[in-house]
Design a protein around this motif. Structure first.
Motif, PDB file in Angstrom:
ATOM      1  N   TYR A 193      -1.455  -0.769  -8.452  1.00  0.00           N
ATOM      2  CA  TYR A 193      -0.853  -1.966  -7.449  1.00  0.00           C
ATOM      3  C   TYR A 193      -0.202  -3.584  -8.275  1.00  0.00           C
ATOM      4  N   HIS A 225       0.628  -1.480  -0.022  1.00  0.00           N
ATOM      5  CA  HIS A 225      -0.014  -0.136  -0.008  1.00  0.00           C
ATOM      6  C   HIS A 225       0.828   0.866  -0.089  1.00  0.00           C
ATOM      7  N   SER A 269      -4.388  -5.884  -4.158  1.00  0.00           N
ATOM      8  CA  SER A 269      -3.363  -6.423  -3.861  1.00  0.00           C
ATOM      9  C   SER A 269      -2.627  -6.790  -5.647  1.00  0.00           C
ATOM     10  N   ALA A 299       2.350   2.006  -2.955  1.00  0.00           N
ATOM     11  CA  ALA A 299       1.257   2.289  -4.295  1.00  0.00           C
ATOM     12  C   ALA A 299       1.184   3.506  -4.047  1.00  0.00           C
TER      13      ALA A 299
END
Length: 498
Positions: A224, A2, A198, A5
Motif C-alpha cells: 500500500y 487497491h 491507504s 496493491a
C-alpha cells in the motif's frame, strides 16, 4: 490504489515486491525511527549494498543465517538483504537467551549469526560465544557493505523455503516453522486488504520485528506504499510522543497493546490520546469483547482483531466495515485464499499462507491431516456471515502479550527444584497481558515454603527467558488428578485461580 496493491501481491518473491514498490514510489518513506527516515528506494538500495557485503562474507543462496536483533531500520535492511540473496534466514526473538537461542542455532545449522552486541544490559555477543554460534557478526548501527555489481541474480522462485521461524507451541523446545516468500506475502496481503489502508496512513511496529508479524507488516507497507514508525523499545506513556510526532493512524500489536493504550487514555478522558489514530489492530491473544467496546467508546477509534500463528501468519482479520458486534466477538473473516474447516470442533487450515511444515519432519507429518489441512489445536466455529469465533484451545500453550509460552518447558524446569514435588503451569485470563503465567506446585515432603521470588530466581538461573517467568505462584498439598492415569486436571486449576 487497491488494484495496485493486489497486483503487487502477485510478486513471486519478497525481493521482487521490494523492487517493484521502489520503482513505483522511490521517494516515499517506508520506515520512520526517531529522526531517521528510510524511503522505499532507500530500502531497496540499502538492502542491495548490505547483500553485497554479506556475499563478500560468504553468504550464498541457501546459506542459513540466524539473526537476533531489535526492531530497527538496520534489522529490516538486513532481512531484506538476505531475501535479495536468497539465503535462508532464521529470526530469533531478541529476549531469547542461551537455552532457546542455542537450540534454534543448532537445529537450523546456522552458518552465520547476527547480533546487536550489548543491548538492554545483555551481551548477545558473549552469549553467541557461549552457545558456540558460527559466523557471529554485529549488526546494530551498521551492516556489511559492498558493491551491488558483485551480486548474483536475485531469486525467482517464491515457493522455496527461505524462512525458519520459532514457536514454543506445546513442547518444551521451540519448533522451527518453515515458510516461503509466497506464504509470507499471502499472510501480509490478508492483513493489508482487510484493514482497508491507504498511502495516507502511518503505521507502527512496536513488537519485535523478529516475530512472524514482522514480515506480515512489511508486506503491508510494500503493498500500500505507506510508512511505519519503528519502536526499538516500547513502553507507555514514553512512546506516545513518537506516535503523535509522526501522526500515526493505525497502531496495535496484540490484546496487551490495546489494554495499555486504553489505560493511558483513561488518564486523560475527553482528550484523544493520539489525535490522528483511527484504528487499533492486532492479534495473537484472546480479545475480551468488553475491551473492544471500551476502546471504541473511550479512544474514539475502531478496533479490528485477527487470528494468526507462526505457522499461518494471518488466518482471519476483522475489517473496518464489519459490524460492531462482529468486531467485538469474532476474529474476522478469512481471505479468498484461506480454507477453514472445522473438524470435531478443531480449526483446520489450508492455503498459500500456511507454512510448509516444521524443521523436524516428524512433527510435519503429525501437523497435517490426510487432506493437507493444518491442525491448529484451536477450537472454533464459523458464523453464518463467515466470521470465525474461537472457543478454546486443545494445545497446552499460554499466550502472554501475543507470545506463545510452553507450559511443559516451565514444568520440566520446576520439577528439577528440590522443594517441588510436582508442578502444573497454566495460563490465567489477564486484562493487560491476555494471559498471565501461573505456576501451581506441590511442595516436596519436608521442604520449606516456596515464594514467587525464589521460584523466578531459580528459573532465571536455569536460563528461562524473562517473558516466560511465572507472575503468580500457588503452593498446594496435592494437584487435582483424574482417577485413571492420574493426569493433572488443569481445568480445575484454571477454575480455582482465575
Amino acid at each position: 490504489m487497491h488494484e495496485t496493491a493486489h497486483a503487487l501481491g502477485e510478486a513471486r518473491t519478497l525481493w521482487e515486491l521490494v523492487d517493484r514498490r521502489a520503482a513505483l514510489t522511490p521517494g516515499r518513506p517506508v520506515l520512520l525511527q526517531g529522526d531517521r527516515t528510510l524511503t522505499f528506494g532507500g530500502l531497496r538500495d540499502g538492502a542491495e549494498r548490505a547483500a553485497a557485503g554479506l556475499y563478500a562474507m560468504g553468504v550464498r543462496p541457501g546459506t542459513v543465517v540466524a539473526w537476533q536483533l531489535p526492531t530497527r531500520i538496520e534489522t529490516v535492511l538486513l532481512s531484506v538483504a538476505l531475501a535479495r540473496l536468497g539465503a535462508v534466514q532464521s529470526p530469533v526473538i531478541p529476549f531469547y537467551r542461551d537455552r532457546e537461542a542455542g537450540f534454534a542455532l543448532r537445529e537450523s545449522k546456522a552458518e552465520f549469526f547476527a547480533v546487536p552486541g550489548e543491548w538492554r544490559g545483555f551481551d548477545h555477543t558473549a552469549m553467541a560465544e557461549r552457545i558456540g554460534a558460527r559466523g557471529v557478526f554485529e549488526a546494530y548501527a551498521s551492516l556489511p557493505d559492498g558493491a551491488p555489481s558483485t551480486l548474483p541474480a536475485p531469486p525467482v522462485r517464491g515457493t522455496d523455503v527461505r524462512w525458519i521461524y520459532w514457536t514454543s507451541g506445546t513442547t518444551s523446545d521451540p519448533k522451527g516453522v518453515l515458510h516461503t516468500d509466497r506464504s509470507l506475502i499471502a499472510g501480509g496481503s490478508c492483513l493489508a486488504h482487510a484493514l482497508r489502508l491507504s498511502p495516507d496512513d502511518v503505521g507502527s511496529i512496536a513488537f519485535p520485528f523478529a516475530h512472524i508479524g514482522g514480515p506480515d507488516y512489511l508486506v503491508m507497507l510494500l503493498l500500500y506504499g505507506f510508512p511505519a514508525v519503528l519502536f526499538e523499545q516500547f513502553a507507555l506513556p514514553g512512546a506516545l510522543a513518537e506516535y503523535r510526532r509522526h501522526g500515526v493512524t493505525t497502531a496495535g500489536g496484540s490484546t496487551a497493546f490495546y489494554s495499555m493504550f486504553l489505560a493511558e487514555q483513561r488518564k486523560q478522558p475527553g482528550e484523544k490520546l493520539i489525535p490522528t489514530l483511527r484504528l487499533l489492530a492486532g492479534g495473537g491473544a484472546p480479545k475480551p469483547p468488553e475491551l473492544c467496546h471500551a476502546v471504541v467508546r473511550e479512544m474514539g477509534c475502531l478496533l479490528t482483531h485477527g487470528y494468526g500463528m507462526t505457522e499461518v501468519p494471518m488466518i482471519t482479520m476483522g475489517s473496518p466495515d464489519d459490524t460492531p458486534e462482529n468486531l467485538a466477538t469474532t476474529e474476522g473473516r478469512p481471505p479468498a485464499g484461506m480454507e477453514i474447516r472445522i473438524v470435531d470442533g478443531e480449526v483446520r487450515l489450508r492455503g498459500e499462507a500456511v507454512c510448509q511444515g516444521y524443521l523436524d519432519g516428524g512433527r510435519s507429518a503429525d501437523a497435517f491431516d490426510s487432506d493437507g489441512f493444518l491442525r491448529t489445536g484451536d477450537l472454533g466455529r464459523i458464523t453464518e456471515s463467515g466470521h470465525l469465533v474461537l472457543t478454546g484451545r486443545l494445545k497446552d500453550v499460554i499466550i502472554r502479550k501475543g507470545e506463545n509460552i510452553s507450559a511443559q518447558e516451565i514444568e520440566e524446569l520446576l520439577h528439577r527444584h528440590p522443594a517441588v514435588g510436582d508442578a502444573a503451569v497454566i495460563g490465567l485470563p489477564d486484562p493487560e497481558r491476555g494471559e498471565r503465567v501461573c505456576a501451581v506446585v506441590e511442595r516436596a515432603a519436608g521442604a520449606e515454603d516456596l515464594t514467587l521470588d525464589a521460584v523466578t530466581a531459580y528459573l532465571r538461573g536455569e536460563g528461562l527467558s524473562v517473558h516466560k517467568l511465572p507472575e503468580q505462584l500457588e503452593v498446594v498439598d496435592a494437584l487435582p488428578r483424574n482417577d485413571t492415569l492420574r493426569k493433572v486436571l488443569k481445568y480445575k486449576l484454571r477454575e480455582r485461580y482465575a
